[in-house]
Design a protein around this motif. Structure first.
Motif, PDB file in Angstrom:
ATOM      1  N   PRO A 397      23.587  47.187  40.189  1.00  0.00           N
ATOM      2  CA  PRO A 397      22.941  46.125  39.406  1.00  0.00           C
ATOM      3  C   PRO A 397      23.021  46.398  37.902  1.00  0.00           C
ATOM      4  CG  PRO A 397      21.538  46.871  41.213  1.00  0.00           C
ATOM      5  CD  PRO A 397      22.646  47.852  41.100  1.00  0.00           C
ATOM      6  N   PHE A 398      22.736  45.345  37.104  1.00  0.00           N
ATOM      7  CA  PHE A 398      22.891  45.499  35.659  1.00  0.00           C
ATOM      8  C   PHE A 398      21.800  44.779  34.895  1.00  0.00           C
ATOM      9  CE2 PHE A 398      24.981  41.532  36.678  1.00  0.00           C
ATOM     10  CZ  PHE A 398      24.742  40.713  35.597  1.00  0.00           C
ATOM     11  N   ASN A 399      21.615  45.213  33.673  1.00  0.00           N
ATOM     12  CA  ASN A 399      20.740  44.584  32.686  1.00  0.00           C
ATOM     13  C   ASN A 399      20.994  45.301  31.349  1.00  0.00           C
ATOM     14  OD1 ASN A 399      18.743  43.130  31.349  1.00  0.00           O
ATOM     15  ND2 ASN A 399      17.114  44.540  31.978  1.00  0.00           N
ATOM     16  N   PRO A 400      21.426  44.631  30.303  1.00  0.00           N
ATOM     17  CA  PRO A 400      21.556  43.170  30.219  1.00  0.00           C
ATOM     18  C   PRO A 400      22.971  42.665  30.450  1.00  0.00           C
ATOM     19  CG  PRO A 400      21.664  44.101  28.037  1.00  0.00           C
ATOM     20  CD  PRO A 400      21.495  45.268  28.964  1.00  0.00           C
ATOM     21  N   ALA A 401      23.976  43.568  30.498  1.00  0.00           N
ATOM     22  CA  ALA A 401      25.365  43.113  30.559  1.00  0.00           C
ATOM     23  C   ALA A 401      26.138  43.925  31.581  1.00  0.00           C
ATOM     24  CB  ALA A 401      26.028  43.231  29.181  1.00  0.00           C
ATOM     25  N   THR A 402      27.247  43.362  32.032  1.00  0.00           N
ATOM     26  CA  THR A 402      28.123  44.031  32.983  1.00  0.00           C
ATOM     27  C   THR A 402      29.570  43.693  32.650  1.00  0.00           C
ATOM     28  OG1 THR A 402      28.470  44.466  35.337  1.00  0.00           O
ATOM     29  CG2 THR A 402      28.161  42.159  34.684  1.00  0.00           C
ATOM     30  N   THR A 403      30.497  44.497  33.166  1.00  0.00           N
ATOM     31  CA  THR A 403      31.919  44.314  32.894  1.00  0.00           C
ATOM     32  C   THR A 403      32.666  43.995  34.181  1.00  0.00           C
ATOM     33  OG1 THR A 403      31.848  45.826  31.020  1.00  0.00           O
ATOM     34  CG2 THR A 403      33.999  45.398  31.985  1.00  0.00           C
ATOM     35  N   ILE A 404      33.552  43.030  34.089  1.00  0.00           N
ATOM     36  CA  ILE A 404      34.384  42.610  35.216  1.00  0.00           C
ATOM     37  C   ILE A 404      35.835  42.967  34.879  1.00  0.00           C
ATOM     38  CG2 ILE A 404      35.239  40.625  36.524  1.00  0.00           C
ATOM     39  CD1 ILE A 404      32.495  39.294  35.912  1.00  0.00           C
ATOM     40  N   LYS A 405      36.470  43.719  35.762  1.00  0.00           N
ATOM     41  CA  LYS A 405      37.847  44.152  35.555  1.00  0.00           C
ATOM     42  C   LYS A 405      38.758  43.483  36.581  1.00  0.00           C
ATOM     43  CE  LYS A 405      40.444  48.462  34.795  1.00  0.00           C
ATOM     44  NZ  LYS A 405      40.355  49.937  34.790  1.00  0.00           N
ATOM     45  N   TYR A 406      39.924  43.027  36.118  1.00  0.00           N
ATOM     46  CA  TYR A 406      40.836  42.333  37.025  1.00  0.00           C
ATOM     47  C   TYR A 406      42.270  42.558  36.582  1.00  0.00           C
ATOM     48  CZ  TYR A 406      40.663  38.767  33.322  1.00  0.00           C
ATOM     49  OH  TYR A 406      40.718  38.110  32.112  1.00  0.00           O
ATOM     50  N   ASN A 407      43.178  42.299  37.510  1.00  0.00           N
ATOM     51  CA  ASN A 407      44.587  42.554  37.285  1.00  0.00           C
ATOM     52  C   ASN A 407      45.366  41.245  37.394  1.00  0.00           C
ATOM     53  OD1 ASN A 407      46.449  44.651  36.723  1.00  0.00           O
ATOM     54  ND2 ASN A 407      47.258  44.489  38.810  1.00  0.00           N
ATOM     55  N   VAL A 408      46.147  40.902  36.370  1.00  0.00           N
ATOM     56  CA  VAL A 408      47.020  39.735  36.389  1.00  0.00           C
ATOM     57  C   VAL A 408      48.442  40.230  36.612  1.00  0.00           C
ATOM     58  CG1 VAL A 408      47.890  37.774  35.069  1.00  0.00           C
ATOM     59  CG2 VAL A 408      45.491  38.463  34.852  1.00  0.00           C
ATOM     60  N   THR A 409      49.060  39.788  37.702  1.00  0.00           N
ATOM     61  CA  THR A 409      50.372  40.310  38.070  1.00  0.00           C
ATOM     62  C   THR A 409      51.529  39.527  37.474  1.00  0.00           C
ATOM     63  OG1 THR A 409      50.327  38.972  40.087  1.00  0.00           O
ATOM     64  CG2 THR A 409      49.483  41.228  40.230  1.00  0.00           C
ATOM     65  N   THR A 410      51.295  38.262  37.137  1.00  0.00           N
ATOM     66  CA  THR A 410      52.325  37.434  36.524  1.00  0.00           C
ATOM     67  C   THR A 410      51.646  36.426  35.623  1.00  0.00           C
ATOM     68  OG1 THR A 410      54.239  36.000  36.939  1.00  0.00           O
ATOM     69  CG2 THR A 410      52.345  35.747  38.401  1.00  0.00           C
ATOM     70  N   LYS A 411      52.319  35.995  34.592  1.00  0.00           N
ATOM     71  CA  LYS A 411      51.721  35.074  33.631  1.00  0.00           C
ATOM     72  C   LYS A 411      51.171  33.847  34.359  1.00  0.00           C
ATOM     73  CE  LYS A 411      52.574  32.748  29.224  1.00  0.00           C
ATOM     74  NZ  LYS A 411      53.568  32.481  28.148  1.00  0.00           N
ATOM     75  N   SER A 412      49.867  33.622  34.193  1.00  0.00           N
ATOM     76  CA  SER A 412      49.185  32.581  34.955  1.00  0.00           C
ATOM     77  C   SER A 412      47.977  32.076  34.184  1.00  0.00           C
ATOM     78  CB  SER A 412      48.686  33.113  36.311  1.00  0.00           C
ATOM     79  OG  SER A 412      49.694  33.718  37.039  1.00  0.00           O
ATOM     80  N   ARG A 413      47.516  30.893  34.584  1.00  0.00           N
ATOM     81  CA  ARG A 413      46.211  30.420  34.119  1.00  0.00           C
ATOM     82  C   ARG A 413      45.143  31.143  34.933  1.00  0.00           C
ATOM     83  NH1 ARG A 413      42.870  25.445  35.492  1.00  0.00           N
ATOM     84  NH2 ARG A 413      41.305  25.353  33.834  1.00  0.00           N
ATOM     85  N   VAL A 414      44.212  31.779  34.232  1.00  0.00           N
ATOM     86  CA  VAL A 414      43.160  32.558  34.874  1.00  0.00           C
ATOM     87  C   VAL A 414      41.813  31.917  34.561  1.00  0.00           C
ATOM     88  CG1 VAL A 414      42.023  34.809  35.001  1.00  0.00           C
ATOM     89  CG2 VAL A 414      44.512  34.676  34.705  1.00  0.00           C
ATOM     90  N   VAL A 415      41.021  31.696  35.611  1.00  0.00           N
ATOM     91  CA  VAL A 415      39.668  31.153  35.449  1.00  0.00           C
ATOM     92  C   VAL A 415      38.696  32.091  36.152  1.00  0.00           C
ATOM     93  CG1 VAL A 415      38.115  29.218  35.873  1.00  0.00           C
ATOM     94  CG2 VAL A 415      40.537  28.789  35.367  1.00  0.00           C
ATOM     95  N   ILE A 416      37.662  32.536  35.438  1.00  0.00           N
ATOM     96  CA  ILE A 416      36.592  33.325  36.038  1.00  0.00           C
ATOM     97  C   ILE A 416      35.278  32.586  35.808  1.00  0.00           C
ATOM     98  CG2 ILE A 416      35.326  35.500  36.066  1.00  0.00           C
ATOM     99  CD1 ILE A 416      37.811  36.902  35.122  1.00  0.00           C
ATOM    100  N   ASP A 417      34.650  32.178  36.910  1.00  0.00           N
ATOM    101  CA  ASP A 417      33.384  31.453  36.864  1.00  0.00           C
ATOM    102  C   ASP A 417      32.277  32.292  37.475  1.00  0.00           C
ATOM    103  OD1 ASP A 417      34.309  28.954  35.755  1.00  0.00           O
ATOM    104  OD2 ASP A 417      35.223  28.523  37.700  1.00  0.00           O
ATOM    105  N   ILE A 418      31.055  32.068  36.984  1.00  0.00           N
ATOM    106  CA  ILE A 418      29.853  32.693  37.532  1.00  0.00           C
ATOM    107  C   ILE A 418      29.055  31.629  38.282  1.00  0.00           C
ATOM    108  CG2 ILE A 418      27.787  34.050  37.050  1.00  0.00           C
ATOM    109  CD1 ILE A 418      30.340  35.455  36.209  1.00  0.00           C
ATOM    110  N   TYR A 419      28.624  31.936  39.503  1.00  0.00           N
ATOM    111  CA  TYR A 419      27.852  31.006  40.327  1.00  0.00           C
ATOM    112  C   TYR A 419      26.529  31.661  40.743  1.00  0.00           C
ATOM    113  CZ  TYR A 419      32.149  28.292  40.888  1.00  0.00           C
ATOM    114  OH  TYR A 419      33.272  27.543  40.657  1.00  0.00           O
ATOM    115  N   ASN A 420      25.509  30.817  40.929  1.00  0.00           N
ATOM    116  CA  ASN A 420      24.268  31.321  41.510  1.00  0.00           C
ATOM    117  C   ASN A 420      24.306  31.151  43.028  1.00  0.00           C
ATOM    118  OD1 ASN A 420      23.648  28.617  42.045  1.00  0.00           O
ATOM    119  ND2 ASN A 420      22.276  28.435  40.299  1.00  0.00           N
ATOM    120  N   LEU A 421      23.232  31.521  43.707  1.00  0.00           N
ATOM    121  CA  LEU A 421      23.215  31.487  45.161  1.00  0.00           C
ATOM    122  C   LEU A 421      23.233  30.079  45.731  1.00  0.00           C
ATOM    123  CD1 LEU A 421      20.760  34.393  46.072  1.00  0.00           C
ATOM    124  CD2 LEU A 421      23.154  34.194  46.725  1.00  0.00           C
ATOM    125  N   LEU A 422      22.961  29.070  44.897  1.00  0.00           N
ATOM    126  CA  LEU A 422      23.027  27.686  45.348  1.00  0.00           C
ATOM    127  C   LEU A 422      24.415  27.094  45.161  1.00  0.00           C
ATOM    128  CD1 LEU A 422      19.635  26.271  44.020  1.00  0.00           C
ATOM    129  CD2 LEU A 422      20.184  27.188  46.272  1.00  0.00           C
TER     130      LEU A 422
END
Length: 477
Positions: A397-422
Motif C-alpha cells: 500500500p501507499f500514501n501519498p504517492a506510488t510508482t507504476i512501471k511498464y514496458n513498451v515493446t514497440t512504438k504504440s499509443r499507451v493509455v494508463i487509467d485509474i479505476y475505483n472498485l465501482l
C-alpha cells in the motif's frame, strides 16, 4: 400513518458463454453470512468509514423503530453492537457522505412517512452523531442520494418521492444545511434515485425507477446548475425497484442496472456513445422479488458484476460480468429473512468487495465476506521482462504517492487509467504515443481534477495496441 405500495409490496444467449469453471468459481465466492442485530425492520444499508480509522462501518435505517443503527467495524469485517440514533418517521433510505466539508462522514436519511430528510452530523469523526435536523421534501420519499448537483463543491441531496411522482432537489448552503426543495416530475411511483454523469458533460444527472409505469426516468442537468430538463423514460422489466449506475461494458460511459421486483429480473440498459440515451433493456433472471441491486467488481477482474437482494427468496444473487456488459447465470447466497438492501464494499480490509445486506424481517444485517482476495503485493519492482509487461506498483500500500512501471515493446499509443472498485475512471495517467522502452509513472492519489481521493482499493490498467493488463493497488490515507 400513511400507507403506500412501498410497504405493501411483499437469457439464454448469454448463458451459452458460461464455462463450468466460471460457475464453480462464482459458487464459492462468498463465505456464509454472519448476522448482526440492527433495529426494527432494517430497510437500507450503507458502508463507509464513519469513525476515521480506515475501515468500513455500517449505517442501517430501521423503518419501524424510526432510527438508524451504527455498527462500527473491528477492523476485520466483524462488527460491534449497534448504536441507534433517531430519525424521522419511517426511514426508508440512508446515504453517507461528508455533507459539511469537515472531513468526516455524515448521514442523510429519507423518511417515508414524515415526508422529510434527516441530516445527522458526525461528531469529530468519531462515528457518533448529533440529533437529526429535518428538511421537507415531496410526498413519501423512498430514496435519497448525495452528490454535487450544482458544481459548487458541496454535496446536495435528491430524493425520489413515491406518491408525489417527483424528485426533490435540496441544495447545500456549504455547511451541511439545506435550501428548500425544488421538485421535478418523473414517472409513476418513484422508488430509487441515483445521481451520476450520464452524458459525459461533467455535471450530475439523475435516473429514477418508476414502479408503477415500468420504466426509468432520465433527468439531465442543465449546465451544471442543479436544475433539470424534463424526464425522458426508458422501459425496464415489471416493477423496477432499484437502480445502479456504472460502466458495465468498459466503454467509458454510464450504463444502468435495474432490479425489477415484479418480473424477477435485472434490466441492463447500455448508454449510447456517452449521450445519456439508452438502448433497449436486456434482462437477466434474478431471484424472488429482487428489491435492491449494487454494481461492483466482485471477482477482481476489473469488470463490474452485480449483487441483487431478493426479498422473498432470502438470498442475494451474484451475476458475473463476461467483460462486455453481458452476464453469466446468477449464483445465490443465503442471507437473513427478507433482504431489502445490498451494499458492496471492502469490509475486512483485504482489498476485495464484500457484501452487507439489510434483512427486514429478521432485524439484522448479513455480512458475506468475499473469498477471492489474493492479497496486495508489497514487493518492490523486479526487472521488467523484455516482452509486454505491467509491473506491480511500488510502494503498495501507499500514501501519498506510488510508482507504476511498464514496458513498451514497440512504438504504440499507451493509455494508463485509474479505476475505483465501482469501475469508474478516476484519472488518466498516460495517453500518448511512446517508443519502445521501459517507463515509470508516478500517481499522487488525486483524481482527474487534482482532488485527493480517499482510502481504498484502486485498479490501474494499461492499454497498448492489442495488449491490456491491469493490477490492484491500495491507497491508505
Amino acid at each position: 400513518m400513511k400507507t403506500c405500495s412501498l410497504f405493501r409490496i411483499p437469457i439464454l444467449a448469454a448463458l451459452l458463454t458460461v464455462s463450468l469453471a466460471a460457475n464453480v468459481f462464482a459458487q464459492n465466492m462468498f463465505a456464509p453470512a454472519v448476522n448482526y442485530a440492527a433495529g426494527d425492520e432494517p430497510r437500507s444499508v450503507f458502508a463507509a468509514d464513519l469513525d476515521g480509522d480506515g475501515y468500513n462501518d455500517l449505517a442501517i435505517v430501521n423503518t419501524i423503530s424510526d432510527n438508524v443503527s451504527i455498527l462500527i467495524n473491528n477492523g476485520d469485517g466483524t462488527y460491534q453492537a449497534a448504536v441507534n440514533y433517531g430519525t424521522g418517521d419511517g426511514p426508508s433510505s440512508v446515504f453517507a457522505a461528508d455533507l459539511d466539508e469537515d472531513g468526516d462522514i455524515d448521514l442523510a436519511v429519507a423518511n417515508y412517512f414524515s415526508d422529510n430528510v434527516s441530516i445527522l452530523m458526525n461528531i469529530d469523526n468519531t462515528g457518533t452523531y448529533q440529533a437529526a435536523v429535518n428538511y421537507g421534501v415531496g410526498d413519501e420519499p423512498s430514496s435519497v442520494f448525495a452528490a454535487d448537483l450544482d458544481g459548487n463543491g458541496y454535496k446536495d441531496l435528491v430524493t425520489a418521492n413515491t406518491t408525489s411522482n417527483n424528485v426533490s432537489i435540496l441544495k447545500n448552503n456549504g455547511n451541511g444545511t439545506y435550501q428548500a426543495a425544488d421538485n421535478y416530475g418523473a414517472g409513476d411511483g418513484l422508488i430509487s434515485v441515483f445521481a451520476a454523469n450520464l452524458d459525459g458533460d461533467d455535471d450530475i444527472d439523475l435516473v429514477v425507477t418508476n414502479y408503477n409505469s415500468d420504466n426509468v426516468s432520465i433527468l439531465m442537468n442543465i449546465d451544471n446548475t442543479g436544475t433539470y430538463q424534463a424526464a425522458v423514460n426508458y422501459a425496464t422489466g415489471d416493477g423496477p425497484y432499484s437502480v445502479f449506475v456504472a460502466d458495465l461494458d468498459e466503454d467509458g460511459d454510464s450504463d444502468l442496472a435495474v432490479a425489477n421486483y415484479s418480473s424477477g429480473n435485472v434490466s441492463i440498459l447500455m448508454n449510447i456513445d456517452n449521450t445519456g440515451t439508452y438502448q433497449a433493456a436486456v434482462n437477466y433472471a434474478a431471484g424472488n422479488y429482487p428489491y435492491s441491486v449494487f454494481a461492483a467488481n466482485l471477482d477482481e477482474d476489473t469488470y463490474i458484476d452485480l449483487a441483487v437482494a431478493n426479498q422473498n427468496s432470502n438470498n442475494v444473487y451474484i451475476l458475473i460480468n463476461n467483460g462486455d456488459g453481458t452476464y453469466q447465470a446468477a449464483v445465490d447466497y443465503g442471507t437473513g429473512n427478507l433482504p431489502l438492501s445490498v451494499f458492496a464494499a471492502d469490509l475486512d480490509g483485504d482489498g476485495d468487495n464484500d457484501l452487507a445486506v439489510a434483512d427486514g424481517e429478521s432485524d439484522n444485517v448479513s455480512i458475506l465476506l468475499n473469498k477471492t482476495a489474493t492479497g496486495v503485493d508489497d514487493s518492490p519492482f523486479g526487472q521488467v521482462p523484455s516482452g509486454f509487461e505491467l509491473a506491480q506498483n511500488y510502494p503498495n500500500p501507499f500514501n501519498p504517492a506510488t510508482t507504476i512501471k511498464y514496458n513498451v515493446t514497440t512504438k504504440s499509443r499507451v493509455v494508463i487509467d485509474i479505476y475505483n472498485l465501482l469501475g469508474q475512471r478516476v484519472a488518466t495517467l498516460v495517453d500518448e504515443v511512446q517508443s519502445a522502452n521501459t517507463y515509470e509513472k508516478e500517481w499522487d492519489g488525486t483524481d482527474s481534477r487534482g482532488k485527493a481521493i480517499g482510502t481504498g482499493v484502486y485498479f490501474y490498467r494499461i492499454t497498448m495496441g492489442e495488449h491490456v493488463s491491469s493490477k490492484k493497488m491500495l491507497l491508505i490515507r
